[in-house]
Write a protein that holds these residues in place. Structure first.
Motif, PDB file in Angstrom:
ATOM      1  N   ASN A  80       4.502  -7.089  -2.970  1.00 36.03           N
ATOM      2  CA  ASN A  80       5.381  -5.989  -2.550  1.00 36.03           C
ATOM      3  C   ASN A  80       6.627  -5.938  -3.433  1.00 36.03           C
ATOM      4  O   ASN A  80       7.080  -4.855  -3.834  1.00 36.03           O
ATOM      5  CB  ASN A  80       5.785  -6.168  -1.087  1.00 36.03           C
ATOM      6  CG  ASN A  80       4.595  -6.264  -0.153  1.00 36.03           C
ATOM      7  OD1 ASN A  80       3.770  -7.169  -0.287  1.00 36.03           O
ATOM      8  ND2 ASN A  80       4.492  -5.351   0.800  1.00 36.03           N
ATOM      9  N   TYR A 180       0.047  -3.498   2.366  1.00 38.64           N
ATOM     10  CA  TYR A 180      -0.689  -4.694   1.953  1.00 38.64           C
ATOM     11  C   TYR A 180      -1.176  -4.557   0.505  1.00 38.64           C
ATOM     12  O   TYR A 180      -2.374  -4.465   0.243  1.00 38.64           O
ATOM     13  CB  TYR A 180      -1.885  -4.932   2.874  1.00 38.64           C
ATOM     14  CG  TYR A 180      -1.514  -5.080   4.327  1.00 38.64           C
ATOM     15  CD1 TYR A 180      -0.904  -6.251   4.788  1.00 38.64           C
ATOM     16  CD2 TYR A 180      -1.758  -4.058   5.235  1.00 38.64           C
ATOM     17  CE1 TYR A 180      -0.559  -6.397   6.120  1.00 38.64           C
ATOM     18  CE2 TYR A 180      -1.414  -4.201   6.572  1.00 38.64           C
ATOM     19  CZ  TYR A 180      -0.809  -5.365   7.013  1.00 38.64           C
ATOM     20  OH  TYR A 180      -0.458  -5.503   8.327  1.00 38.64           O
ATOM     21  N   TYR A 182      -2.215  -5.428  -3.346  1.00 39.59           N
ATOM     22  CA  TYR A 182      -2.744  -6.523  -4.170  1.00 39.59           C
ATOM     23  C   TYR A 182      -2.779  -5.966  -5.590  1.00 39.59           C
ATOM     24  O   TYR A 182      -3.598  -5.090  -5.913  1.00 39.59           O
ATOM     25  CB  TYR A 182      -4.141  -6.936  -3.702  1.00 39.59           C
ATOM     26  CG  TYR A 182      -4.705  -8.118  -4.465  1.00 39.59           C
ATOM     27  CD1 TYR A 182      -4.198  -9.399  -4.262  1.00 39.59           C
ATOM     28  CD2 TYR A 182      -5.735  -7.955  -5.381  1.00 39.59           C
ATOM     29  CE1 TYR A 182      -4.698 -10.484  -4.964  1.00 39.59           C
ATOM     30  CE2 TYR A 182      -6.242  -9.038  -6.083  1.00 39.59           C
ATOM     31  CZ  TYR A 182      -5.718 -10.296  -5.872  1.00 39.59           C
ATOM     32  OH  TYR A 182      -6.226 -11.359  -6.579  1.00 39.59           O
ATOM     33  N   ARG A 218      -3.256 -15.027   3.366  1.00 41.56           N
ATOM     34  CA  ARG A 218      -2.854 -13.627   3.510  1.00 41.56           C
ATOM     35  C   ARG A 218      -3.149 -12.840   2.240  1.00 41.56           C
ATOM     36  O   ARG A 218      -3.599 -11.694   2.295  1.00 41.56           O
ATOM     37  CB  ARG A 218      -1.366 -13.552   3.842  1.00 41.56           C
ATOM     38  CG  ARG A 218      -1.033 -13.955   5.274  1.00 41.56           C
ATOM     39  CD  ARG A 218       0.449 -14.103   5.487  1.00 41.56           C
ATOM     40  NE  ARG A 218       1.181 -12.899   5.139  1.00 41.56           N
ATOM     41  CZ  ARG A 218       2.513 -12.823   5.116  1.00 41.56           C
ATOM     42  NH1 ARG A 218       3.237 -13.904   5.389  1.00 41.56           N
ATOM     43  NH2 ARG A 218       3.111 -11.698   4.813  1.00 41.56           N
ATOM     44  N   ASN A 222      -5.659  -9.623   1.731  1.00 44.90           N
ATOM     45  CA  ASN A 222      -5.305  -8.365   1.072  1.00 44.90           C
ATOM     46  C   ASN A 222      -6.364  -7.974   0.051  1.00 44.90           C
ATOM     47  O   ASN A 222      -6.744  -6.806  -0.057  1.00 44.90           O
ATOM     48  CB  ASN A 222      -3.947  -8.495   0.377  1.00 44.90           C
ATOM     49  CG  ASN A 222      -2.790  -8.533   1.348  1.00 44.90           C
ATOM     50  OD1 ASN A 222      -2.961  -8.228   2.531  1.00 44.90           O
ATOM     51  ND2 ASN A 222      -1.627  -8.906   0.874  1.00 44.90           N
ATOM     52  N   ASN A 226      -8.673  -4.793   1.478  1.00 44.48           N
ATOM     53  CA  ASN A 226      -8.026  -3.568   1.002  1.00 44.48           C
ATOM     54  C   ASN A 226      -8.768  -2.880  -0.129  1.00 44.48           C
ATOM     55  O   ASN A 226      -8.546  -1.692  -0.370  1.00 44.48           O
ATOM     56  CB  ASN A 226      -6.592  -3.868   0.535  1.00 44.48           C
ATOM     57  CG  ASN A 226      -5.627  -3.982   1.690  1.00 44.48           C
ATOM     58  OD1 ASN A 226      -6.041  -4.218   2.815  1.00 44.48           O
ATOM     59  ND2 ASN A 226      -4.345  -3.812   1.427  1.00 44.48           N
ATOM     60  N   GLU A 289      -9.708  -6.983  11.695  1.00 44.79           N
ATOM     61  CA  GLU A 289      -8.777  -7.047  10.564  1.00 44.79           C
ATOM     62  C   GLU A 289      -8.694  -5.703   9.852  1.00 44.79           C
ATOM     63  O   GLU A 289      -7.597  -5.210   9.544  1.00 44.79           O
ATOM     64  CB  GLU A 289      -9.233  -8.136   9.593  1.00 44.79           C
ATOM     65  CG  GLU A 289      -8.269  -8.407   8.453  1.00 44.79           C
ATOM     66  CD  GLU A 289      -7.001  -9.097   8.895  1.00 44.79           C
ATOM     67  OE1 GLU A 289      -5.958  -8.880   8.238  1.00 44.79           O
ATOM     68  OE2 GLU A 289      -7.045  -9.843   9.895  1.00 44.79           O
ATOM     69  N   ARG A 293      -5.277  -3.372  10.083  1.00 48.59           N
ATOM     70  CA  ARG A 293      -4.572  -2.969   8.859  1.00 48.59           C
ATOM     71  C   ARG A 293      -4.496  -1.451   8.746  1.00 48.59           C
ATOM     72  O   ARG A 293      -3.471  -0.896   8.318  1.00 48.59           O
ATOM     73  CB  ARG A 293      -5.268  -3.571   7.636  1.00 48.59           C
ATOM     74  CG  ARG A 293      -5.002  -5.057   7.466  1.00 48.59           C
ATOM     75  CD  ARG A 293      -5.887  -5.687   6.407  1.00 48.59           C
ATOM     76  NE  ARG A 293      -5.551  -7.095   6.247  1.00 48.59           N
ATOM     77  CZ  ARG A 293      -4.775  -7.577   5.285  1.00 48.59           C
ATOM     78  NH1 ARG A 293      -4.272  -6.748   4.383  1.00 48.59           N
ATOM     79  NH2 ARG A 293      -4.509  -8.863   5.205  1.00 48.59           N
ATOM     80  N   SER A 297      -0.979   0.606   8.694  1.00 48.90           N
ATOM     81  CA  SER A 297      -0.715   1.516   7.579  1.00 48.90           C
ATOM     82  C   SER A 297      -0.431   2.921   8.088  1.00 48.90           C
ATOM     83  O   SER A 297       0.518   3.584   7.653  1.00 48.90           O
ATOM     84  CB  SER A 297      -1.909   1.529   6.617  1.00 48.90           C
ATOM     85  OG  SER A 297      -2.116   0.254   6.048  1.00 48.90           O
ATOM     86  N   GLN A 303       6.206  -0.939   3.011  1.00 50.47           N
ATOM     87  CA  GLN A 303       5.799  -1.838   1.929  1.00 50.47           C
ATOM     88  C   GLN A 303       6.975  -2.679   1.475  1.00 50.47           C
ATOM     89  O   GLN A 303       6.820  -3.832   1.086  1.00 50.47           O
ATOM     90  CB  GLN A 303       5.270  -0.999   0.767  1.00 50.47           C
ATOM     91  CG  GLN A 303       4.726  -1.777  -0.397  1.00 50.47           C
ATOM     92  CD  GLN A 303       4.323  -0.843  -1.530  1.00 50.47           C
ATOM     93  OE1 GLN A 303       5.064  -0.663  -2.484  1.00 50.47           O
ATOM     94  NE2 GLN A 303       3.165  -0.219  -1.401  1.00 50.47           N
TER      95      GLN A 303
END
Length: 319
Positions: A80, A180, A182, A218, A222, A226, A289, A293, A297, A303
């Motif tokens: 982030n 989230y 990446y 974590r 992601n 994601n 999960e 998420r 979102s 973020q």
């Protein structure tokens, strides 16, 4: 794309967390570099609990190159913080690196030139020997193996946090607004013009790594949830496999009861129930999960929240 379209040739984005003892040395070393087109430094304090913020403000006051200090209102995570830094970077190429001096500043020019002169959109670094703790090296290897399966990336490419990307890639990456991120997954969605070079990796200069097992898990989530639906497909295949196994075992029990002896079966039945239940809960957790998420979102989880921005516009020094 030409470098003359950008105020500087190279931006260095550094997420800062517990970096009070090292970020000054890093900025000093980076400020001495003379890349083609000039250099700027972007420091993003990601809610660091030490006095990193005060150190960064003093660095902005005494900066000899353009320096931007951005402060997050709380800790949001390294990726982030990198996205926040990319939004404030003005270079034709952007390198992001950690604040712990494990990535030597003298490798910056070589990384930059490899991307710029080779026409690469992204250049990653790889290490002959990583000076991390053993468990973290294993975690990195595991994450890279998972990325080989989940991301559309060149086979065998090592994903490191010391990377260089073009402004074109950065402009596309920062369009992601979810909570989230990446970075490597976002990069792979933008380009496949990717290379890597080997660089040195030094032992940590101060303190211990900020990455804990929890943070690594974590980060893996992601990556896994994601940028791919492969885990959902795996859950479907696991469900089909468990159903087929249950059918075969049921058939075996019927045959045993009809032609042999009445099965006692308590132990085997308990094992089967536990096995099936475990698989079901795993699949429900995975679905939860994804849904969780998506909910967060859609609900507008930020973020990153910027509390303060300080810009020190020292003259750009070009080579």
């Amino acid at each position: 794309m030409t470098e003359t379209h950008y105020p500087v040739g190279l931006s260095i984005v550094v997420p800062v967390y517990r970096g009070a003892a090292t970020v000054g040395k890093l900025v000093e070393a980076l400020s001495a570099l003379k890349p083609a087109g000039g250099i700027e430094i972007v420091l993003v304090n990601d809610g660091s609990p030490d006095d990193s913020g005060d150190v960064c403000r003093r660095l902005a006051e005494t900066a000899t190159v353009p320096l931007t200090y951005v402060e997050h209102a709380r800790n949001f995570g390294e990726h982030n913080a990198v996205l926040t830094g990319l939004r404030h970077a003005r270079g034709a190429y952007i390198i992001n690196m950690d604040d712990d001096l494990q990535n030597p500043p003298e490798e910056v020019i070589r990384l930059y030139d490899h991307a710029r002169l080779g026409g690469w959109d992204v250049v990653y670094t790889r290490y002959a020997k990583k000076e991390h703790e053993g468990w973290r090296n294993l975690g990195s290897k595991f994450a890279n193996k998972v990325a080989d399966s989940l991301l559309d990336k060149p086979k065998g490419l090592y994903l490191s946090s010391f990377r260089c990307m073009s402004a074109l890639v950065a402009q596309e990456v920062v369009k992601y607004t979810g909570p989230y991120p990446y970075i490597d997954g976002l990069i792979m969605q933008v380009t496949q013009r990717i290379a890597s070079i080997e660089v040195a990796h030094y032992p940590r200069a101060e303190g211990r790594s900020n990455y804990t097992m929890r943070r690594l898990v974590r980060l893996w989530l992601n990556l896994a949830t994601n940028f791919s639906i492969l885990p959902l497909r795996f859950a479907t295949m696991a469900g089909v496999a468990m159903g087929a196994l249950g059918f075969l075992l049921a058939l075996f029990v019927v045959i045993e009861a009809l032609f042999f002896v009445t099965p006692s079966g308590w132990a085997s039945m308990m094992v089967l129930i536990l096995l099936v239940s475990g698989a079901q809960f795993m699949m429900l957790g995975l679905l939860g999960e994804y849904v969780g998420r998506a909910f967060l979102s859609a609900n507008g989880k930020p973020q990153g929240v910027v509390r303060e921005v300080i810009q020190a516009r020292a003259p750009v020094r070009a080579e």
